[in-house]
Design a protein around this motif. Structure first.
Motif, short mmCIF file in Angstrom:
data_model
loop_
_atom_site.label_atom_id
_atom_site.label_comp_id
_atom_site.label_asym_id
_atom_site.label_seq_id
_atom_site.Cartn_x
_atom_site.Cartn_y
_atom_site.Cartn_z
N UNK A 88 48.71 43.05 25.70
CA UNK A 88 47.25 43.13 25.66
C UNK A 88 46.62 41.78 25.99
N UNK A 89 47.20 40.71 25.42
CA UNK A 89 46.63 39.38 25.68
C UNK A 89 46.69 39.03 27.16
N UNK A 128 41.98 40.03 33.08
CA UNK A 128 40.66 40.62 33.27
C UNK A 128 39.59 39.52 33.31
N UNK A 129 39.70 38.57 32.36
CA UNK A 129 38.72 37.48 32.34
C UNK A 129 38.81 36.65 33.62
N UNK A 185 28.94 33.78 43.93
CA UNK A 185 28.16 32.56 43.97
C UNK A 185 28.46 31.76 45.24
N UNK A 189 5.08 39.36 49.66
CA UNK A 189 4.77 40.44 48.73
C UNK A 189 3.27 40.74 48.85
N UNK A 219 32.53 36.33 39.82
CA UNK A 219 31.27 35.59 39.76
C UNK A 219 31.31 34.38 40.70
N UNK A 257 53.56 44.58 21.95
CA UNK A 257 52.32 45.10 22.53
C UNK A 257 51.26 44.00 22.61
N UNK A 258 51.29 43.11 21.61
CA UNK A 258 50.27 42.06 21.52
C UNK A 258 50.26 41.20 22.77
N UNK A 279 37.15 38.58 36.39
CA UNK A 279 35.69 38.55 36.27
C UNK A 279 35.14 37.20 36.70
N UNK A 299 21.89 45.30 42.77
CA UNK A 299 22.25 44.96 41.39
C UNK A 299 23.05 46.09 40.75
N UNK A 312 19.73 28.90 59.69
CA UNK A 312 19.24 27.93 60.65
C UNK A 312 17.89 28.37 61.21
N UNK A 318 44.08 41.08 28.99
CA UNK A 318 42.73 40.55 28.74
C UNK A 318 42.52 39.24 29.51
N UNK A 354 36.80 46.02 34.41
CA UNK A 354 37.22 46.27 33.04
C UNK A 354 38.07 47.53 32.94
#
Lengths: 594, 594
Positions: free
Chosen positions: B526-527, B533-534, B545, B213, B541, B522-523, B537, B491, B556, B530, B502
């Motif tokens: 959705x669960x 989705x988690x 990584x 820099x 990551x 419906x519950x 995600x 980024x 090298x 979700x 999402x």
């Protein structure tokens, strides 16, 4: 047990013993002579500015020098034809692996240690630790651990203070729990970011913040077929990467999965026990059986601790067998294995109770029992028990020495004999792991058991003392090790705080009080909770991004340092150019003269 | 318009013109003379190894040298008492701000440019771009943009190929959409990680991967009261940080919020138009009105583009007014402002249609119209229009020159006159922004309109050519700028791909086909969504990584480099120690002799 203090004979009286090399009992004279010569030759080559350095730094340098004693033309260790050498092989490592040298360890400085203890833990008052003194006695890595422990304890105090009234006044009002959980989430992000800044200030003061990565040598246990390292061009053992991959994916990975499965199996036994105890209590209903309700949790907590410790050995063995070339790669693979298992082993039952059984009362009881039992166990097994054993040994040695009536300098002799039998401190890994699991207990289900933080604070206040005792009196003095930050643990704590956002949001969404707000539509409730969770996660990442990792005054100082080194470089180059010009001019002059 | 080629008079005939400094028409002779002297003195001081460098590198050095022409004892610019100077002030910046120098720009190398064009874009065949040639002509920053554009286009091809049958066979089966979306998510993570590796290979080859820099100077527009910089110890203008914060939080932030609000307001007008068009179509129902259905979207797309461009100017003005000291801080604040607004402006309507109106047919239409319209607009406004204008100007200048019948070297004169009137290339910001928004259109709602990737590929195949034309023929040649990676855009793209996880999960969860699988609850649906989705995600990551940022062979090579520099350092220090010892020995000898 025969100890010869050969160093004493050859040196003047002002000699301060720094490092002990313990040889096996039956080492040949020829080998001893050769080793002594090699060490002394090396010492003469080096420059001798020990006066400016702390004792820990001197010991670090000696360790570095010993590790860099390398074979020249020796084909084997004199007297031990089976201990083969090749040019560039570290002598110390070969001596250790062939059992000639048993161990190398630095000696305590009793006077300095006494002083350190007085300001550190012997007077039981709550005060800051003398981190700078710890650093100059034990080195940066250990000082950073105690710094983190202290910081983390202080950071937990607000959580504990806010959590107490929730417990005392039995606030079952979930509006307030939502506030508590939100506070918890932002708090956990902020404390981790603020720690980074504090850590940078500390290591800047110590001069290790902008630490140049040393070129890593192969780790001691690494073995392979001799070949040419393509990076250094030196001859050294090479081990093909695909073989390591095979070991990792065909042996280690299945083994870890098996252990995880076994841990879940033990968990199911715990639930059976729990159901049995509950049945007994409901049938008879005496006071005895109500105490019995806690027994399964306590047994399970003890089993968890035992499994964690057994698994730790297995993980070390496996990772060592994977034959990683670098210590850092070994550490990363070990930490990954241990973290995954410990996380599941400690928290699987809590997740199961929270999200499958959905029994908040049981969750609270179980969490409390696990947390408290593991804290009591840890403090006992880690420090008090070894301390007691070691005291006993101390008394035995003293008695033996008095019977011997040795006429050499008895204090040093006694010190060496005592310290060589002490256990080795295996690094900060287990200490950080303990804090990591504690952070999990405190943050993952914080809104169900707000008292957890208070227990953690209490534990850590005594933990500081027992860890200090452990470092000063139970274990051999470790070699100091410079470091710039707490490394992979920062990432581990941050990951835990991300997971805790998810669990806390889910718990709040499941609470009957919040459910009562949405009598008509569960769907709306879930969507709102999920939206809030996403918003909180986004906020966390933005916070982590927006808070600079280094405080402004450190940034300024680093910028100044960089500027000055660039200026110095420029000056040097200018001088070089000027000298070249002068040289050219002179030579031009010479050519013209004749 | 009077151009004096003063350089031509003073230099030999093999002179290659590199950089043009355009002075204002009425600059005093005294000032010209002084400036020429200062530049020539500087040149004599430096070493002259231009032969080893590419033309772009020579121009970069000249720019650097010009920017580092600093005031010594001058109190003002000769001839211009109002243009104040202080020791260390960059002369070029003062000359530019006081309007004496109008611009400084490097000249094209017509021969090399012709060659570059031939291998790059003039023959309309699909092939790899000559990235290395682009780099040696335009520098690393621009070459990296074209490299990224090419890579991104190739990376989109699998998406386009998989997306096509969904469109052609009208696969409304959402099982298949789930597969498509999952593929999309993993793909978008993998391509961004692979790009990092490819980019590292490329910049390693160019020697800019481990770029030190440079110490940053204050940016040209920065102003303040003269004071002592605490980092450099030099006198320079200082501007208090709190004033900047006030400007940011009290003016910029409210302004940005107002713009965002206005953008949402325009969106609501668009929905009114949409409703009106739909009403008209349903009432009359002719073919004319069915075309009319697309008109609101097209108008809205055009309005979005206009708003983006207007906002860009406002953001530049505001960020400049915030008076950041460093160019990098200025760029970060500008990029943040522009990205937030452009994201909302382009995608708010799509989010509204998807998650509030829940009208998938309208979403598909709207997405297609926005994407295609913005692509057509961009290509026209960015390259073709300026090219046409510039051709016209070219012809005018040629005619004028022939009328003038100049007797000096007409080619160079003509070149300078032509190039000085060309527009300035303002950096890769707008080009990356365009790709970023395109990535948003392709990934955010990919499972609703799988054809988007195909359109993006088509657009980019022509975009390469129009951008190349823009660089070679429409704009002045930019100064080359070294860089190691695409910086903040990596980024930005990664953030977009997180958001797309999402949105895609939500779209799949909302689809009637998936809803039909859970007729009772419906519950549960959705669960499950979700949880998926988690998991995705987390997978993202972990993937980011686990994939190393640099390919193994580069790692090298870097390790080898580091090892060698450490070895060299060690050798140097050994030599130093040996010399000191010799010196001491000699002095010891001297003391003894007399």
């Amino acid at each position: 047990m025969k100890v010869t203090l050969s160093a004493l004979d050859t040196h003047e009286s002002s000699f301060t013993p720094l490092v002990v090399i313990e040889l096996a009992q039956d080492v040949k004279e020829e080998t001893k002579e050769w080793l002594k010569n090699r060490i002394i030759t090396k010492k003469k080559d080096g420059d001798d500015n020990d006066d400016f350095l702390t004792m820990a730094e001197q010991q670090f340098i000696i360790k570095h020098e010993l590790e860099n004693l390398r074979a020249r033309d020796e084909k084997m260790i004199p007297g031990y034809p089976q201990a083969k050498l090749y040019p560039g092989k570290s002598l110390l490592r070969r001596l250790l692996t062939s059992g000639i040298v048993i161990q190398v360890f630095p000696l305590h400085d009793n006077e300095a240690l006494k002083k350190l203890e007085d300001t550190w833990y012997t007077r039981f008052t709550v005060k800051y630790q003398p981190i700078d003194s710890i650093r100059s006695y034990f080195g940066e890595t250990i000082a950073l651990y105690f710094g983190f422990l202290e910081y983390f304890t202080f950071a937990l105090i607000p959580m504990a203070v806010i959590g107490l009234p929730y417990y005392l006044f039995v606030w079952e009002d979930y509006d307030k729990y939502v506030i508590f959980a939100s506070f918890n989430l932002i708090w956990s992000t902020v404390i981790l970011e603020v720690w980074k800044r504090g850590c940078a200030s500390m290591t800047y003061r110590w001069g290790t913040l902008v630490m140049k990565r040393r070129f890593e040598e192969p780790r001691p246990g690494y073995h392979g077929v001799l070949g040419i390292n393509s990076v250094t061009g030196r001859e050294e053992p090479l081990y093909p990467s695909y073989k390591r991959q095979l070991r990792i994916y065909l042996v280690s990975l299945p083994f870890v999965c098996l252990c995880l499965y076994f841990s879940l199996f033990v968990m199911m036994i715990y639930f059976d026990m729990e159901a049995w105890a509950l049945g007994l209590h409901e049938n008879s209903g005496s006071e005895w059986t109500s105490i019995l309700l806690y027994v399964p949790s306590i047994i399970y907590a003890i089993v968890i601790e035992i499994m964690n410790r057994l698994y730790r050995y297995a993980a070390e063995f496996l990772t060592s067998w994977e034959n990683h070339r670098l210590e850092s790669a070994y550490q990363n693979h070990l930490i990954l294995k241990v973290l995954v298992f410990n996380f599941l082993n400690c928290f699987a039952s809590l997740f199961y109770i929270a999200f499958v059984l959905r029994d908040m009362k049981l969750l609270r009881e179980s969490l409390a029992t696990l947390l408290i039992t593991s804290q009591i166990l840890n403090q006992t097994v880690e420090s008090l028990l070894p301390y007691w054993l070691q005291r006993k040994h101390h008394v035995q040695v003293k008695a033996k020495l008095q019977a011997l009536k040795a006429d050499i300098d008895a204090t040093l002799y006694e010190q060496v004999v005592l310290e060589k039998e002490m256990g080795s401190y295996l690094g900060t890994f287990d200490d950080y792991l303990e804090l990591f699991l504690q952070f999990g207990y405190v943050s993952l289900f914080s809104c169900v058991y707000p008292l957890a933080a208070a227990f953690a604070v209490l534990n850590n206040l005594t933990e500081v003392n027992s860890d200090a005792l452990k470092m000063c009196r139970v274990f051999k003095r470790p070699f100091s090790e410079p470091s710039a930050n707490i490394g992979v643990w920062q990432l581990a704590f941050e990951t835990m705080s991300v997971i805790s956002v998810v669990t806390n949001c889910a718990l709040i969404g499941m609470s009957p009080q919040v459910n009562a707000l949405f009598p008509d539509s569960k769907t709306d409730l879930i969507l709102i909770v999920v939206a809030a969770e996403h918003a909180l996660l986004a906020l966390k990442f933005i916070l982590a991004f927006a808070i600079p990792d280094k405080p402004r005054h450190i940034q300024m100082k680093l910028a100044r340092l960089e500027f000055e080194s660039l200026e110095a470089l420029k000056q040097q180059q200018m001088k070089l150019v000027a000298e070249n010009l002068k040289e050219e001019w002179r030579e031009g002059g010479k050519e013209k003269t004749p």
